[in-house]
Design a protein around this motif. Sequence first.
Motif, short mmCIF file in Angstrom:
data_model
loop_
_atom_site.label_atom_id
_atom_site.label_comp_id
_atom_site.label_asym_id
_atom_site.label_seq_id
_atom_site.Cartn_x
_atom_site.Cartn_y
_atom_site.Cartn_z
N SER A 27 0.86 -0.90 0.27
CA SER A 27 -0.12 -0.39 -0.25
C SER A 27 0.74 1.34 -0.16
N GLY A 28 2.17 1.23 -0.22
CA GLY A 28 3.08 2.37 -0.53
C GLY A 28 3.59 2.75 1.66
N PHE A 35 11.07 0.56 -4.35
CA PHE A 35 10.71 1.42 -4.92
C PHE A 35 10.98 1.53 -6.13
#
Length: 153
Positions: free
Chosen positions: A19-20, A51
């Motif tokens: 989900s970051g 990333f």
Amino acid sequence: MEKETISIPLESWYELAVSGIAPAVKTTLDGYSMQPLIRRKKDLVTIVPLFRSLKKGDIVLFRSAEGSYVVHRIWKIRGKQLQTFGDNCWKADAWIDRSQVYGLVIKVKRNNREWMLDTLLSRNLGRLWQLIHPARFFYKKVRNRVCRFIRNA
């Protein structure tokens, strides 16, 4: 003021990574497969959620088909498939899907020194180390026989 540390299962960390919003994780490793770069239960590694796209030579955290968590170096990339290879292993791992990769190992800390692993130089040195694995295998075999001979003499 000291930062608060929390402990969460790796599966939960992965969900946060997808989900970051996962934080970087610092941990020691339990196996010998990445020696001499990463020593078992001694060196602290920093793992971050992915990333960027993965590259040959990157060191990644992934989940194997057996369900265990593994930190190895990417040896080959074929589309969405990756083949990893531990620095202290004699053969490459089975191909895995990119979705099995949980994070990227970007740093190792030994004593009070830190090495960035997310650099072109680091990836290339790691790949060179893997390329000479037949010579390392021969060296270990000869060394073991010499040591056995000396012990038995």
